[in-house]
Enzyme design. Sequence first.
Site, PDB file in Angstrom:
ATOM      1  N   GLU A 104     112.439 -56.071  -7.115  1.00 52.16           N
ATOM      2  CA  GLU A 104     113.033 -57.075  -8.092  1.00 52.16           C
ATOM      3  C   GLU A 104     114.202 -56.789  -8.978  1.00 52.16           C
ATOM      4  O   GLU A 104     114.470 -57.099  -9.955  1.00 52.16           O
ATOM      5  CB  GLU A 104     111.874 -57.146  -9.219  1.00 52.16           C
ATOM      6  CG  GLU A 104     110.296 -57.433  -8.763  1.00 52.16           C
ATOM      7  CD  GLU A 104     110.205 -58.896  -8.194  1.00 52.16           C
ATOM      8  OE1 GLU A 104     111.189 -59.810  -8.371  1.00 52.16           O
ATOM      9  OE2 GLU A 104     109.001 -59.080  -7.968  1.00 52.16           O
ATOM     10  N   ALA A 105     115.188 -56.694  -8.046  1.00 52.94           N
ATOM     11  CA  ALA A 105     116.475 -56.019  -8.565  1.00 52.94           C
ATOM     12  C   ALA A 105     117.093 -57.203  -9.190  1.00 52.94           C
ATOM     13  O   ALA A 105     118.185 -56.860 -10.139  1.00 52.94           O
ATOM     14  CB  ALA A 105     117.408 -55.757  -7.117  1.00 52.94           C
ATOM     15  N   GLY A 112     115.520 -63.100  -0.641  1.00 50.01           N
ATOM     16  CA  GLY A 112     115.131 -64.244  -0.060  1.00 50.01           C
ATOM     17  C   GLY A 112     114.493 -64.905  -1.451  1.00 50.01           C
ATOM     18  O   GLY A 112     114.417 -64.367  -2.478  1.00 50.01           O
ATOM     19  N   GLY A 157     108.163 -62.443   1.454  1.00 46.70           N
ATOM     20  CA  GLY A 157     107.764 -61.196   2.246  1.00 46.70           C
ATOM     21  C   GLY A 157     108.765 -59.898   2.080  1.00 46.70           C
ATOM     22  O   GLY A 157     108.756 -58.818   2.783  1.00 46.70           O
ATOM     23  N   LYS A 158     109.491 -60.065   0.746  1.00 48.19           N
ATOM     24  CA  LYS A 158     110.611 -59.239   0.524  1.00 48.19           C
ATOM     25  C   LYS A 158     109.976 -57.763   0.322  1.00 48.19           C
ATOM     26  O   LYS A 158     110.275 -56.775   0.590  1.00 48.19           O
ATOM     27  CB  LYS A 158     111.344 -59.489  -0.734  1.00 48.19           C
ATOM     28  CG  LYS A 158     112.062 -60.738  -0.557  1.00 48.19           C
ATOM     29  CD  LYS A 158     113.095 -60.973  -1.808  1.00 48.19           C
ATOM     30  CE  LYS A 158     112.242 -61.203  -3.233  1.00 48.19           C
ATOM     31  NZ  LYS A 158     111.101 -62.451  -2.905  1.00 48.19           N
ATOM     32  N   CYS A 162     107.716 -73.778   3.695  1.00 44.22           N
ATOM     33  CA  CYS A 162     107.873 -74.906   2.765  1.00 44.22           C
ATOM     34  C   CYS A 162     106.559 -75.014   2.496  1.00 44.22           C
ATOM     35  O   CYS A 162     105.811 -75.377   3.520  1.00 44.22           O
ATOM     36  CB  CYS A 162     108.593 -75.683   3.224  1.00 44.22           C
ATOM     37  SG  CYS A 162     108.648 -77.199   1.789  1.00 44.22           S
TER      38      CYS A 162
END
Length: 187
Positions: free
Chosen positions: A90-91, A16, A21-22, A146
């Site tokens: 943080e791939a 995302g 919120g990853k 947003c």
Amino acid sequence: MNFIPNGLGWIEAIAGCMFSGKSEELIRRLRRAQIAKKKVLIFKPEIDNRYDEAYVVSHSAQKIKAINIKDSSQIMNHLEDNTEVIGIDEAQFFDDGIIDIVQELADKNIRIIIAGLDQDYLGKPFGPMPQLLAIADDVMKTQAICMKCGNPATKTQRIVENDQQILVGANKLYEARCRNCFNGGEK
Ligand SMILES: [Zn+2]
């Protein structure tokens, strides 16, 4: 994702925009694996040292211990015979080698949970994320709100002038934006 496979290689992707919120979701899943007494390893790219070098940290300040690595091949150096779950944050910053490594790990019956930005500040697919999303057995797309209009946001707006793809930072450099309020690459 509620079903968690047992003894089956499995790739989960959480993707995302920023502030969606990853990392929080990644930490939540990894914590549950730790509670289940699974052998867990967590990696992040060395480039991301925003908060704390040895932890994955969410914007809401949750954190979990991680190993900093420079490139994806180093994952294999840290692998132990009894590793059951691997988290990667943080791939998007990793090299393409991570795609084969993730497949190889899943073939060893390891559960891999990947979190990363799906798009860069121009709205283009980011690094190895498109391939990782394609090979994942389970995909979650997280949304932010947003910061201009309050709609669900799926884009990361850069709010400073800089045309490098990688510019690490959070609050003062980026905002979450919906499709209407996003203008890639411009202020
Ligand atoms: Zn908007």
